[in-house]
Motif scaffolding. Structure first.
Motif, PDB file in Angstrom:
ATOM      1  N   LEU A   1       3.062  -2.485   1.946  1.00  0.00           N
ATOM      2  CA  LEU A   1       1.625  -2.493   1.686  1.00  0.00           C
ATOM      3  C   LEU A   1       0.975  -3.833   2.009  1.00  0.00           C
ATOM      4  O   LEU A   1      -0.068  -3.890   2.657  1.00  0.00           O
ATOM      5  N   ASP A   2       1.597  -4.919   1.551  1.00  0.00           N
ATOM      6  CA  ASP A   2       0.956  -6.230   1.694  1.00  0.00           C
ATOM      7  C   ASP A   2       1.153  -6.848   3.073  1.00  0.00           C
ATOM      8  O   ASP A   2       0.239  -7.480   3.613  1.00  0.00           O
TER       9      ASP A   2
ATOM     10  N   THR B   1       5.507  -3.605  -2.357  1.00  0.00           N
ATOM     11  CA  THR B   1       4.525  -4.685  -2.447  1.00  0.00           C
ATOM     12  C   THR B   1       5.235  -6.029  -2.458  1.00  0.00           C
ATOM     13  O   THR B   1       6.455  -6.103  -2.623  1.00  0.00           O
TER      14      THR B   1
ATOM     15  N   LEU C   1       0.728  -3.265   6.286  1.00  0.00           N
ATOM     16  CA  LEU C   1      -0.606  -2.664   6.329  1.00  0.00           C
ATOM     17  C   LEU C   1      -1.727  -3.688   6.137  1.00  0.00           C
ATOM     18  O   LEU C   1      -2.657  -3.774   6.957  1.00  0.00           O
ATOM     19  N   GLN C   2      -1.647  -4.480   5.074  1.00  0.00           N
ATOM     20  CA  GLN C   2      -2.735  -5.409   4.772  1.00  0.00           C
ATOM     21  C   GLN C   2      -2.850  -6.530   5.806  1.00  0.00           C
ATOM     22  O   GLN C   2      -3.946  -6.845   6.284  1.00  0.00           O
TER      23      GLN C   2
END
Length: 428
Positions: free
Chosen positions: A49-50, A43, A53-54
């Motif tokens: 993740l950030d 993260t 993916l995000q």
């Protein structure tokens, strides 16, 4: 670590080619694995993740909206009879002259290709166009290839494609449009040459496949139900182009204007609401597969642009990338087949990641990568036996996609060569 990332990419290509994983799933998995190999944290800033993916998933949101609007417009062209009327008028004009009929269908395919370059475009032009061509003696393989070459001739003016390359390569739409205008003469010349050479070389064949004979009456029934669209409605595919090219209007408003024009010129006021909703929902169905793919491509692009991935890949990519203009053209022309069968240079697969690497590492200017990617896209859109438009056109004509690939590949290879020459002359 750069070698490991490249090996992971090779494994991803193998998974896609062997159909172990759907392309979109494979690209997402590649993006996550590359991010971890590049040392990205779970993260935070530049993380799996950030960032990957995000932020990566909606990175091509503008392209997704353009794809949806193009699919919506395509549904309207089909439901209102605009596409069918265009093809019928051309066939009626051509009469029993095979080359004239084929050239006319080619022109309609190019016009429809400016709206959508995938299977729906092939269906819009091919449902009537392929039976008409075969009926006047055009060989089946040539008929299927004519639809695809026509769509490819219109592809340089396909507004969703402009948006995709603009977003993916972080270039202004004007820059993308400028190169597409340079690519168009090559695509058009190859398409016309294909019809003239293949129709004459193969001669006249008065045959028809069982599948197509069965489907032909359905088209007649559709015509009887709809009737011909008004002549002014036939201008619908041109409306977004005129607004985007002539008035420099943004892509989404231009496509929306095309939707509204098609609706107003073909639909009674009391039926507009139902037709709008019905075709919009149908457009969602058509757009779902490419939108899924663009979500995955955004994730992969975010991964290869991570600082760790750029640092790892830059020395390797730089060592094998030709910088001399002549070698650039020769090497990437030879590599054209790698965009087939969902290969590593397919821009709607791993090729998008490779393009991202070339830009992020500074190996080539973004404009040069644009030229290379769009040149390869002309090949993929016609000759790839795994692309939906190629599969549909071949099967509807009663031949195999591989037969179409063999017949069309020399022509689209020449288009790619022309695009690469322009790229080398203007961007290197």
């Amino acid at each position: 670590m750069g070698v490991v990332i490249l090996l992971v990419m090779v494994a991803g290509v193998a998974a896609m080619l062997s159909r172990k994983l759907p392309t979109a799933f494979a690209l997402v998995l590649l993006g996550v694995v590359i991010a971890f190999l590049a040392g990205a944290p779970l993260t935070g800033k530049n993380s799996v993740l950030d960032t990957v993916l995000q932020e990566g998933a909606p990175a091509l949101a503008a392209t997704m909206i353009a794809i949806l609007l193009g699919s919506w417009l395509g549904k309207l062209l089909a439901e209102t009879g605009i596409a069918g009327t265009l093809v019928r008028k051309i066939v009626e004009f051509g009469g029993d002259r095979p080359v004239i009929v084929a050239l006319g269908v080619l022109a309609v395919s190019a016009l429809v290709g400016t709206v959508s370059g995938s299977a729906p475009a092939a269906m819009l032009a091919g449902l009537i166009g392929i039976p008409a061509m075969v009926a006047v003696g055009i060989p089946k393989v040539t008929a299927a290839g004519t639809i695809l070459m026509g769509i490819a001739a219109g592809m340089p003016f396909e507004l969703p494609v402009w948006q995709f390359f603009s977003t993916a390569l972080e270039l202004p739409v004007d820059t993308v449009r400028g190169f597409m205008l340079k690519l168009f003469p090559f695509a058009l010349a190859a398409a016309v040459a294909y019809v003239l050479v293949e129709s004459r070389r193969r001669g006249v064949e008065h045959t028809w496949s069982l599948r197509s004979v069965q489907e032909k009456p359905a088209s007649r029934g559709h015509r009887h139900m709809l009737g011909d669209a008004p002549w002014y409605a036939l201008l619908t595919p041109v409306v977004p182009l005129v607004l985007a090219l002539g008035f420099d209007l943004a892509i989404v408003p231009s496509l929306l204007a095309g939707v509204l024009y098609a609706l107003v010129t073909t639909t009674r006021p009391r039926e507009m609401n139902r037709r709008l909703l019905r075709t919009l929902y149908g457009g969602f169905e058509v757009a779902a597969p490419p939108i899924t793919l663009f979500v995955a491509i955004g994730i992969l692009l975010a991964a290869v642009k991570l600082p760790g991935a750029v640092d790892a890949l830059q020395p390797l990519v730089k060592a094998v990338s030709p910088h001399n203009a002549v070698w650039f053209v020769l090497v990437f022309t030879v590599l054209v087949p790698l965009c087939l069968y969902r290969g590593p240079l397919n821009v709607y697969g791993l090729g998008a990641g490779i393009a991202g690497v070339l830009v992020a590492t500074g190996i080539y200017p973004a404009v040069a990568v644009l030229g290379m990617a769009t040149s390869y896209n002309q090949v993929f859109g016609v000759a790839d036996p795994t692309s939906t438009q190629t599969v549909w056109s071949a099967q509807y004509a009663g031949v195999s996609p591989q037969q179409v690939m063999v017949r069309t590949l020399p022509y689209v290879w020449a288009v790619a060569f022309g695009g690469l020459c322009v790229t080398a002359a203007t961007s290197l």
